[in-house]
Design an enzyme around this catalytic site. Structure first.
Site, PDB file in Angstrom:
ATOM      1  N   GLN A  53      26.181  -3.454 -60.606  1.00  0.00           N
ATOM      2  CA  GLN A  53      26.901  -3.210 -59.550  1.00  0.00           C
ATOM      3  C   GLN A  53      28.587  -3.292 -59.658  1.00  0.00           C
ATOM      4  O   GLN A  53      28.757  -4.408 -60.207  1.00  0.00           O
ATOM      5  CB  GLN A  53      26.538  -4.320 -58.616  1.00  0.00           C
ATOM      6  CG  GLN A  53      27.159  -4.371 -57.225  1.00  0.00           C
ATOM      7  CD  GLN A  53      26.624  -5.608 -56.211  1.00  0.00           C
ATOM      8  OE1 GLN A  53      26.410  -6.485 -56.778  1.00  0.00           O
ATOM      9  NE2 GLN A  53      26.185  -5.226 -55.080  1.00  0.00           N
ATOM     10  N   GLU A  95      22.485 -14.394 -56.947  1.00  0.00           N
ATOM     11  CA  GLU A  95      22.251 -13.531 -55.876  1.00  0.00           C
ATOM     12  C   GLU A  95      20.668 -13.216 -55.617  1.00  0.00           C
ATOM     13  O   GLU A  95      20.117 -12.740 -56.677  1.00  0.00           O
ATOM     14  CB  GLU A  95      23.015 -12.257 -55.770  1.00  0.00           C
ATOM     15  CG  GLU A  95      22.804 -11.319 -54.613  1.00  0.00           C
ATOM     16  CD  GLU A  95      23.598 -10.040 -54.504  1.00  0.00           C
ATOM     17  OE1 GLU A  95      24.248  -9.772 -55.584  1.00  0.00           O
ATOM     18  OE2 GLU A  95      23.158  -9.470 -53.736  1.00  0.00           O
ATOM     19  N   GLU A 110      32.166  -1.087 -53.512  1.00  0.00           N
ATOM     20  CA  GLU A 110      31.151  -0.933 -54.411  1.00  0.00           C
ATOM     21  C   GLU A 110      30.454   0.066 -54.863  1.00  0.00           C
ATOM     22  O   GLU A 110      30.212   0.974 -54.004  1.00  0.00           O
ATOM     23  CB  GLU A 110      30.167  -2.238 -53.978  1.00  0.00           C
ATOM     24  CG  GLU A 110      29.551  -2.121 -52.828  1.00  0.00           C
ATOM     25  CD  GLU A 110      28.278  -2.762 -52.929  1.00  0.00           C
ATOM     26  OE1 GLU A 110      28.475  -3.952 -52.506  1.00  0.00           O
ATOM     27  OE2 GLU A 110      27.184  -2.458 -53.025  1.00  0.00           O
ATOM     28  N   HIS A 130      28.446 -11.931 -61.034  1.00  0.00           N
ATOM     29  CA  HIS A 130      27.078 -12.500 -60.646  1.00  0.00           C
ATOM     30  C   HIS A 130      25.956 -11.719 -61.155  1.00  0.00           C
ATOM     31  O   HIS A 130      26.203 -10.654 -61.742  1.00  0.00           O
ATOM     32  CB  HIS A 130      27.121 -12.829 -59.045  1.00  0.00           C
ATOM     33  CG  HIS A 130      26.926 -11.433 -58.324  1.00  0.00           C
ATOM     34  ND1 HIS A 130      28.103 -10.604 -58.054  1.00  0.00           N
ATOM     35  CD2 HIS A 130      25.861 -10.696 -57.888  1.00  0.00           C
ATOM     36  CE1 HIS A 130      27.673  -9.435 -57.281  1.00  0.00           C
ATOM     37  NE2 HIS A 130      26.397  -9.416 -57.218  1.00  0.00           N
ATOM     38  N   HIS A 161      20.143  -6.623 -60.708  1.00  0.00           N
ATOM     39  CA  HIS A 161      21.422  -6.057 -60.919  1.00  0.00           C
ATOM     40  C   HIS A 161      22.572  -6.960 -61.607  1.00  0.00           C
ATOM     41  O   HIS A 161      22.209  -8.406 -61.014  1.00  0.00           O
ATOM     42  CB  HIS A 161      22.217  -5.303 -59.654  1.00  0.00           C
ATOM     43  CG  HIS A 161      22.783  -6.535 -58.614  1.00  0.00           C
ATOM     44  ND1 HIS A 161      21.897  -6.794 -57.361  1.00  0.00           N
ATOM     45  CD2 HIS A 161      23.832  -6.858 -58.467  1.00  0.00           C
ATOM     46  CE1 HIS A 161      22.523  -7.382 -56.804  1.00  0.00           C
ATOM     47  NE2 HIS A 161      23.884  -7.534 -57.115  1.00  0.00           N
TER      48      HIS A 161
HETATM   49 CO    CO Z   1      25.447  -8.251 -55.940  1.00  0.00          CO
END
Ligand code: CO
Length: 147
Positions: free
Chosen positions: A66, A140, A43, A90, A7
Site C-alpha cells: 500500500q 492496522e 493511495e 505501518h 499489506h
Molecule cells: Co494500511
C-alpha cells in the site's frame, strides 16, 4: 486473531513514481488507487502474486503493498514524512472479526487509535493500533469486505 499479513503501508512523496517503481521493478499489479480524505492520503494498492479473489477473506487472498502519499503536510502521513522521511509506515494484518479483535486488545490494555472500525482500502473495515504498545510499529487490523 491475526491470520496473515494483508499489506505493508509505505509513505512516499510521489505516488505515481512509487507505483511505477513497484510495478516495473517487482511486477506488482496495480489493483486500485483512491483518495481517502478521512485519512488525508492518496493511495495505491499493489497486489503480490496472482489476484484471484480481491477483497476476499480467505487464505488465497493476495497480500499488497500500500503506497501512501499525503494530501497535505498537516496530515498523519505528511507529518510522518516530515519527521522520518519516506519508508515503512505501518503493517496491516488480516483478522476475521475486527470488532472481536478490538475488544480483545482493549481488554488487554493495548492502546487503540481507532476504538471502532472505519472504512479502508478495497471496501475493508480497518482500525489502527498505537505503535506505543507494539514496539514502535503502527499496526492496522483489516477485515476484508465479504467477497
Ligand atoms: Co494500511
Amino acid at each position: 486473531m491475526l491470520t496473515r499479513i494483508d499489506h505493508v503501508g509505505i509513505a512516499v512523496t510521489d505516488l505515481d513514481a512509487a507505483i511505477e517503481r513497484y510495478t516495473a521493478t517487482f511486477g506488482l499489479r496495480l489493483v486500485a488507487t483512491e483518495t481517502n480524505a478521512d485519512q488525508g492520503v492518496r493511495e495505491a494498492m499493489l497486489a503480490l502474486g496472482e489476484v484471484t479473489s480481491i477483497g476476499a477473506d480467505d487464505a488465497a487472498a493476495p497480500s499488497y503493498v500500500q503506497l501512501l502519499e499525503p494530501l497535505a503536510s498537516d496530515t498523519p502521513v505528511g507529518r510522518f514524512l516530515a519527521r522520518r522521511g519516506e519508508g515503512l509506515h505501518h503493517v496491516g494484518y488480516a483478522v476475521t472479526d475486527i470488532n472481536a479483535a478490538l475488544e480483545s486488545l482493549a481488554a488487554q490494555g493495548v492502546q487503540l487509535i481507532d476504538a471502532q472500525p472505519r472504512h479502508g482500502s478495497l471496501g475493508a473495515s480497518i482500525a489502527f493500533v498505537h505503535p506505543r504498545d507494539l514496539f514502535g510499529v503502527l499496526t492496522e487490523l483489516v477485515q476484508a469486505a465479504r467477497g
